[in-house]
Design a protein around this motif. Structure first.
Motif, PDB file in Angstrom:
ATOM      1  N   ASN A 169       0.672  -1.414   0.241  1.00  0.00           N
ATOM      2  CA  ASN A 169       0.301  -0.281   0.059  1.00  0.00           C
ATOM      3  C   ASN A 169       0.788   1.005   0.038  1.00  0.00           C
TER       4      ASN A 169
ATOM      5  N   THR B  29      -8.021   5.080  -0.297  1.00  0.00           N
ATOM      6  CA  THR B  29      -8.554   4.206  -1.010  1.00  0.00           C
ATOM      7  C   THR B  29      -8.904   3.939  -2.848  1.00  0.00           C
ATOM      8  N   LYS B  30      -9.137   5.413  -3.367  1.00  0.00           N
ATOM      9  CA  LYS B  30      -8.774   4.672  -4.356  1.00  0.00           C
ATOM     10  C   LYS B  30      -7.385   4.985  -5.529  1.00  0.00           C
TER      11      LYS B  30
ATOM     12  N   SER C 218      -6.839   1.076  -4.653  1.00  0.00           N
ATOM     13  CA  SER C 218      -7.534  -0.078  -5.997  1.00  0.00           C
ATOM     14  C   SER C 218      -7.152   0.636  -6.863  1.00  0.00           C
ATOM     15  N   GLU C 219      -6.623   1.259  -7.586  1.00  0.00           N
ATOM     16  CA  GLU C 219      -6.328   1.380  -8.550  1.00  0.00           C
ATOM     17  C   GLU C 219      -4.306   1.768  -9.155  1.00  0.00           C
TER      18      GLU C 219
END
Length: 517
Positions: free
Chosen positions: A45, A149-150, A153-154
């Motif tokens: 992350n 969060t985006k 995920s991306e």
């Protein structure tokens, strides 16, 4: 973990992922659920955030600010920034909007990571900080360009940047009791040295509950970096209002606290013990802390030795350390097994040199800052050309290498007869006085004055005259323990708490003054 192979914060995160893999690193509450992040997922992350920053940097080094309570997203913002070779600027979550903007402007911030609760201040920030080009909320928020969060995920994880240990990692603002906050420049090497300077402090079997503000270097180094190094599980206290609940929920084996919280919890334990005389106080204490606590690390302010003794009787050792932001922060530390720590703030950490100059503690180590950001004059006042840092603290080192603090150099009271008096030495005498909640000692009209804020739990039912008589009597008792040059000659009692910094330290300069008794 091979300490010799860890030179930067990126090295540390990658090494922990390699060694501890799928083991849980972070536990945090999300409503009624507890979310967990493994060491491997945390690294991925962070590197996704690095990839995002690489895409907007244009090859230039960025300064990114981050604000919010401790969370996985806060830490991913922090480490994603430094693992891409950029500079992080942690901000005090308690500051007013205008102060936040002022610090970001001074630190040349162009990227702003923030918890969604700060979204309402974005219009003011955008108006005051035109150099900020990118706004990243932890979760989706109006006014933000994207969110953590985006990004997670991306994006795919980036390759860690090529970073040298001497590269600037963070600009940490001090929150002193006097003067303007200064931006302390800490390199990757500074932070890694402080995280690696001692051994055997924790293990993968340990669980920490982090309760202190994450922008404080004490919390960041000793909670966050040490958990990553040792593979311990870091549980996040989501609110000081729920610390009792979270102690029972997460059952920590180790906890870092400041004296104010240590004292509050002790009072709660003793009150419960009085209400339940059939249950041993030590059993109640362990119940309060979740049942698995091995000990408490204390720092940040003076800790009353009576509290250390009180907790020892409850079977909970307290290890007290000492440091400052400019030293990443640890200068000295103690272990739970230290039998010679009485009255000290532990022994000097490995790799740190300490000498005493005119009573002042002066230190040199690989943990010492690079300087104050864009403030060469302030840097020159505290940091010598050959790397010795003037701490501003008064004290001494005893024959067992334990450090003792006696006061602050800039707070010294210089009497007309030339005597120097440390106000902290006198203030500490009030630590066992139940009727006094807060005290500030200073010189007024050439005499030593003690100004106190009474404890309402003790004095709440008393008249003003009765309170004054009680506290005056306590001052007379204290005076009997002081030399003539340190005698308190004037007493003031105030009806409101002292003004404090966001870290709850009493400001030396107050806008109001208590009534003279």
């Amino acid at each position: 973990m091979d300490k010799n192979s860890v030179k930067t914060l990126a090295d540390l995160v990658c090494a922990s992922a390699a060694e501890y893999g799928g083991k849980t690193f972070i536990k945090e509450k999300d409503g009624k659920e507890i979310n967990e992040t493994s060491f491997e997922n945390f690294k991925e992350n962070c590197l996704k955030v690095s990839a995002f920053l690489n895409g907007i940097s244009g090859g230039e080094k960025l300064h990114a600010a981050v604000i919010g309570g401790t969370s996985s997203m806060y830490l991913e913002s922090y480490f994603g920034t430094v693992m891409s070779g950029n500079v992080i600027v942690p901000l005090d979550a308690q500051l007013a909007c205008e102060d936040i903007c002022e610090l970001m402007n001074r630190a040349d911030v162009t990227v702003f990571f923030f918890d969604v609760r700060y979204a309402p201040m974005l219009p003011a920030v955008k108006n005051t900080c035109p150099q900020i080009k990118t706004y990243v909320a932890f979760k989706d928020a109006e006014g933000a360009d994207t969110s953590i969060t985006k990004i997670i995920s991306e994006y795919s994880p980036a390759v860690p940047a090529k970073i040298n240990s001497a590269d600037l990692a963070a600009i940490d603002y001090t929150s002193g009791t006097t003067g303007k906050a200064k931006g302390v420049m800490l390199s990757h090497g500074n932070l890694i040295d402080n995280a690696m300077c001692q051994d055997g402090e924790s293990s993968p079997e340990d669980t920490l509950l982090t309760v202190l503000p994450v922008h404080h270097i004490y919390c960041f180094t000793c909670d966050i970096l040490l958990s990553i190094r040792y593979g311990a599980t870091l549980c996040i206290n989501d609110s000081m209002m729920r610390i009792a609940q979270n102690l029972k929920l997460f059952q920590p084996t180790i906890i870092l606290l400041v004296p104010m919280i240590i004292e509050t919890l002790y009072k709660q334990i003793m009150a419960a013990a009085s209400a339940k005389p059939d249950i041993p106080p030590a059993v109640i204490a362990q119940s309060v802390f979740g049942g698995r606590l091995k000990g408490i690390y204390s720092g940040g302010a003076y800790l009353d030795p009576d509290l250390i003794s009180g907790y020892k009787e409850l079977g909970i050792p307290i290890a007290q350390g000492y440091g400052m932001t400019e030293c990443s922060p640890r200068i000295s530390t103690a272990s739970f097994e230290d039998k010679n720590a009485g009255g000290s703030v532990g022994t000097i950490v490995n790799g740190c040199e300490v000498r005493i100059e005119d009573g002042e503690i002066v230190v040199k180590s690989p943990s010492v800052m690079q300087g104050y950001y864009k403030d060469a004059a302030a840097t020159a006042e505290v940091l010598t050309a050959d790397g010795w840092l003037h701490t501003g603290d008064l004290g001494f080192v005893d024959e067992t290498n334990h450090v003792h603090i006696t006061g602050r150099k800039k707070n010294l009271i210089i009497l007309s007869n030339g005597e120097n008096v440390s106000p902290e030495e006198i203030e500490n005498k009030f630590s066992g006085v139940a009727a006094v909640l807060e005290v500030l000692v200073y010189a007024e009209d050439g005499v030593i004055t003690a100004e106190v804020f009474p404890d309402k739990d003790v004095c709440g039912g008393m008249t003003e005259e009765e309170t004054a008589k009680l506290i005056y009597g306590e001052v007379q008792k204290i005076n009997k323990t002081l030399t003539s040059s340190k005698t308190i000659h004037r007493l003031r009692i105030r009806d409101a708490e002292f003004e404090k910094t966001t870290s709850k330290k009493i400001k030396r300069q107050q806008s109001t003054q208590g009534k003279q008794v």
